[in-house]
Motif scaffolding. Structure first.
Motif, PDB file in Angstrom:
ATOM      1  N   ALA A  73       0.818  -1.211   0.000  1.00  0.00           N
ATOM      2  CA  ALA A  73       0.000   0.000   0.000  1.00  0.00           C
ATOM      3  C   ALA A  73       0.850   1.257   0.000  1.00  0.00           C
ATOM      4  N   ILE A  94      -5.744   3.221  -4.008  1.00  0.00           N
ATOM      5  CA  ILE A  94      -6.792   2.964  -3.014  1.00  0.00           C
ATOM      6  C   ILE A  94      -7.036   1.464  -2.888  1.00  0.00           C
ATOM      7  N   ALA A  95      -7.072   0.781  -4.032  1.00  0.00           N
ATOM      8  CA  ALA A  95      -7.255  -0.676  -4.004  1.00  0.00           C
ATOM      9  C   ALA A  95      -6.106  -1.356  -3.281  1.00  0.00           C
ATOM     10  N   ALA A 140      -4.507  -0.211  -0.798  1.00  0.00           N
ATOM     11  CA  ALA A 140      -4.612   0.057   0.634  1.00  0.00           C
ATOM     12  C   ALA A 140      -5.650  -0.829   1.321  1.00  0.00           C
ATOM     13  N   LEU A 141      -6.551  -1.407   0.558  1.00  0.00           N
ATOM     14  CA  LEU A 141      -7.638  -2.173   1.164  1.00  0.00           C
ATOM     15  C   LEU A 141      -7.175  -3.408   1.940  1.00  0.00           C
ATOM     16  N   PRO A 142      -6.202  -4.201   1.419  1.00  0.00           N
ATOM     17  CA  PRO A 142      -5.823  -5.415   2.171  1.00  0.00           C
ATOM     18  C   PRO A 142      -5.356  -5.148   3.594  1.00  0.00           C
ATOM     19  N   LEU A 164      -6.087  -2.586   5.522  1.00  0.00           N
ATOM     20  CA  LEU A 164      -7.199  -2.097   6.341  1.00  0.00           C
ATOM     21  C   LEU A 164      -8.150  -3.233   6.716  1.00  0.00           C
ATOM     22  N   VAL A 165      -8.425  -4.122   5.769  1.00  0.00           N
ATOM     23  CA  VAL A 165      -9.289  -5.267   6.066  1.00  0.00           C
ATOM     24  C   VAL A 165      -8.627  -6.179   7.090  1.00  0.00           C
ATOM     25  N   THR A 166      -7.336  -6.440   6.910  1.00  0.00           N
ATOM     26  CA  THR A 166      -6.606  -7.282   7.862  1.00  0.00           C
ATOM     27  C   THR A 166      -6.623  -6.677   9.252  1.00  0.00           C
ATOM     28  N   VAL A 171      -7.811   0.064  12.842  1.00  0.00           N
ATOM     29  CA  VAL A 171      -8.005   0.526  11.469  1.00  0.00           C
ATOM     30  C   VAL A 171      -7.638   2.003  11.343  1.00  0.00           C
ATOM     31  N   LEU A 203      -4.907   3.596   8.866  1.00  0.00           N
ATOM     32  CA  LEU A 203      -5.310   4.632   7.917  1.00  0.00           C
ATOM     33  C   LEU A 203      -4.414   5.857   8.039  1.00  0.00           C
TER      34      LEU A 203
END
Length: 262
Positions: free
Chosen positions: A173, A191-192, A194-196, A198-200, A215, A219
């Motif tokens: 990310a 942005i995509a 960064a998602l892993p 944040l989900v983790t 989270v 962020l």
């Protein structure tokens, strides 16, 4: 944990001034968490620290290790070994902490060290695939080996399998966010990416408060990679190097001594 110049010419070096603040915040929140968890009597009702302030420390430590491993060190594997040495020193007092679960649990430095090794491997993967001398079979064997280490180590390290994924996902990310241009496609890609992480981070905790704090910490680190690092002033009091290296094992030793005396 010392810094060195980044050897990857494809990634410009952002300001790391924010890590001076991060070091103090990580050590303070980690220490409060461990004091509340291990040293303070239940009658004091300090358990709220574990699900609030205490959830800042690990994602912040992981963010700083990922940042230095990506932007500031010539040799991430050497950096990972230094973190591992701290973990080896801290393991004995860490093992003396009272826990409900039995069995071997390795402290957070093992999680950070192995995570950095995995992140460095993933960062170097495109270059190895582009190298004509690197066979697909060899890369596949490396990938299977990495998967096996993740599956086995995740059973014994602190924060488990999800914790081991934090630094590789952070590095993915941070690199994408830092190098993204102004085009819509690049922004959506970053942005995509960064998602892993944040989900983790959200999956690592059970309570709503703990999820939110973890989270939010992740962020904030990602926003720094996206450009907010330019806004951070240098910390007025730089943490002494010896304190930074010694605090993790030393504070566990102090807690173990306190528990032994009381």
């Amino acid at each position: 944990m010392p810094l060195a110049a980044n050897a990857d010419a494809t990634v410009t070096r952002p300001s790391s001034a924010w890590t001076g603040w991060g070091q103090w915040l990580a050590l303070v929140t980690m220490t409060l968490d461990h004091l509340a968890r291990y040293a303070m009597p239940d009658a004091w009702h300090m358990g709220w620290i574990d699900s609030s302030l205490g959830r800042i420390a690990f994602p912040l430590f992981a963010a700083m290790v990922a940042w230095h491993g990506l932007f500031n060190t010539r040799d991430p594997l050497r950096y990972a070994r230094r973190v591992l040495v701290i973990g080896l020193i801290a393991q004995v007092p860490y093992a003396l902490m009272p826990r409900e679960a039995d069995g071997l649990i390795l402290n957070i430095c093992f999680t950070l060290s192995l995570g950095l090794i995995g992140g460095a491997w993933l960062q170097g993967l495109p270059g190895r695939l582009a190298n004509d001398t690197t066979t697909t079979r060899r890369v596949a064997a490396e990938g299977l080996g990495a998967l096996a280490v993740w599956a086995l180590a995740g059973q014994v390290v602190e924060y488990g399998h999800l914790g081991l994924l934090m630094i590789p996902f952070y590095m993915l990310a941070m690199r994408s966010l830092h190098s993204a241009g102004s085009g819509l496609h690049e922004r959506l890609t970053s942005i995509a990416a960064a998602l892993p992480v944040l989900v983790t981070a959200g999956l690592m905790n059970s309570s709503g408060m703990a999820k939110a704090v973890t989270v939010a910490t992740c962020l904030a680190a990602l926003l720094l990679a996206a450009g907010a690092h330019r806004l951070s002033p240098r910390v007025p009091v730089q943490m002494p190097r010896r304190l930074w290296l010694a605090w993790y094992p030393a504070h566990f030793a102090a807690i173990a001594l306190w528990l032994g005396l009381t």
